[in-house]
Design a protein around this motif. Structure first.
Motif, short mmCIF file in Angstrom:
data_model
loop_
_atom_site.label_atom_id
_atom_site.label_comp_id
_atom_site.label_asym_id
_atom_site.label_seq_id
_atom_site.Cartn_x
_atom_site.Cartn_y
_atom_site.Cartn_z
N TRP A 87 -3.86 1.08 -5.33
CA TRP A 87 -4.19 2.45 -5.68
C TRP A 87 -4.64 2.52 -7.13
O TRP A 87 -4.00 1.92 -8.01
N ILE B 22 0.82 -1.21 0.00
CA ILE B 22 0.00 0.00 0.00
C ILE B 22 0.86 1.26 0.00
O ILE B 22 0.39 2.35 -0.35
N ARG C 117 3.13 1.89 -2.04
CA ARG C 117 3.45 2.21 -3.42
C ARG C 117 2.22 2.85 -4.07
O ARG C 117 1.26 2.15 -4.40
N VAL C 118 2.28 4.18 -4.23
CA VAL C 118 1.13 4.93 -4.74
C VAL C 118 1.29 5.27 -6.22
O VAL C 118 0.35 5.13 -7.01
N LYS C 119 2.49 5.69 -6.63
CA LYS C 119 2.71 6.16 -7.99
C LYS C 119 3.57 5.23 -8.83
O LYS C 119 3.50 5.28 -10.06
N ARG D 262 -7.78 -1.32 -0.68
CA ARG D 262 -6.86 -1.44 0.44
C ARG D 262 -7.11 -2.76 1.18
O ARG D 262 -8.24 -3.10 1.47
#
Length: 255
Positions: free
Chosen positions: A238, A212, A214-216, A253
């Motif tokens: 995401w 979680i 790692r967003v981009k 999530r």
């Protein structure tokens, strides 16, 4: 009688004839041609197998509801273990059994948390399934390919050792499902399982859930599994990450 004797005499004369000489170069050419044909056949069969594996990789896991699956769970230090145990907690305990947990040799906390989780399953009274699962659970450690701060020169040897150790673990446990979510220790394990899949030794479904955090962009482990198409199911947490990597699936999530 005379005809029979003449026939036998002619046969003995034929046996005494010298054998035609065979050129050594012709024998060498024939030998090389045979080797080339065998090599071409092996390469063709391997390519067919690779195409077959690539065709079926990424498809949903299908099996009978009554059949259990040997599951290998790769743990990592920090938040990786917390996320993975959160994922394991929602699995069907009678389906993904026996469960085996693997963590890095220098990780002293992850396997302890997994043991605490397995012990917590025994708190459910009159639940025979959980008791059987606990007896079947295994906890193992694996060498890391590269420690934090280790030079790339010395990491070559440790990587070879880690791959050999990972192959031994995969051959011993014979997992049908591998669950991982980002630690570097999952790379040799997944690579060995995929190699055995290519060779037709055993089919193993690799399920990867990106952390979680790692967003981009993907982690290095996730990027390798994604680019090399090693994972059968690739999940991200995401929506933006799913848009950048269209072959991934948005799972929401997990914690």
């Amino acid at each position: 009688m005379l005809a029979v004797m003449c026939t036998l005499a002619s046969l003995s004369d034929n046996f005494n004839l010298p054998y035609p000489s065979v050129d050594a170069k012709e024998m060498e050419v024939d030998f090389m041609s045979t080797i080339s044909y065998i090599f071409a056949l092996i390469v063709s069969l391997l390519m067919i197998r690779v195409c077959y594996v690539l065709y079926w990789t990424g498809r949903p896991l299908k099996c009978s509801p009554t059949i259990s699956l040997r599951t290998l769970i790769v743990l990592g230090s920090g938040g990786h273990t917390a996320e993975m145990l959160s994922i394991v907690s929602v699995l069907r305990k009678d389906k993904f059994v026996p469960r085996s947990y693997v963590a890095a040799l220098t990780d002293n906390m992850s396997l302890q948390k997994a043991q605490v989780y397995e012990d917590s399953l025994l708190n459910f009274e009159n639940n025979v399934v959980y008791v059987e699962n606990k007896r079947g659970a295994q906890f193992m450690q694996i060498y890391r390919s590269r420690e934090v701060g280790q030079s790339y020169v010395t990491s070559t040897g440790t990587t070879i050792v880690a791959i050999m150790h990972a192959m031994w673990i995969v051959l011993k446990l014979r997992p049908q499902v591998i669950l991982c979510n980002g630690p570097g220790t999952c790379i040799p394990v997944c690579a060995c399982a995929y190699l055995l899949k290519l060779l037709g030794w055993r089919w193993c479904t690799i399920i990867y859930i990106e952390s979680i955090a790692r967003v981009k962009k993907l982690s290095l482990s996730g990027l390798l599994l994604y680019k090399l198409r090693l994972a059968d199911q690739f999940f991200v947490q995401w929506p933006l990450l799913q848009q950048q990597y269209p072959r991934s699936q948005y799972a929401g999530r997990v914690m």
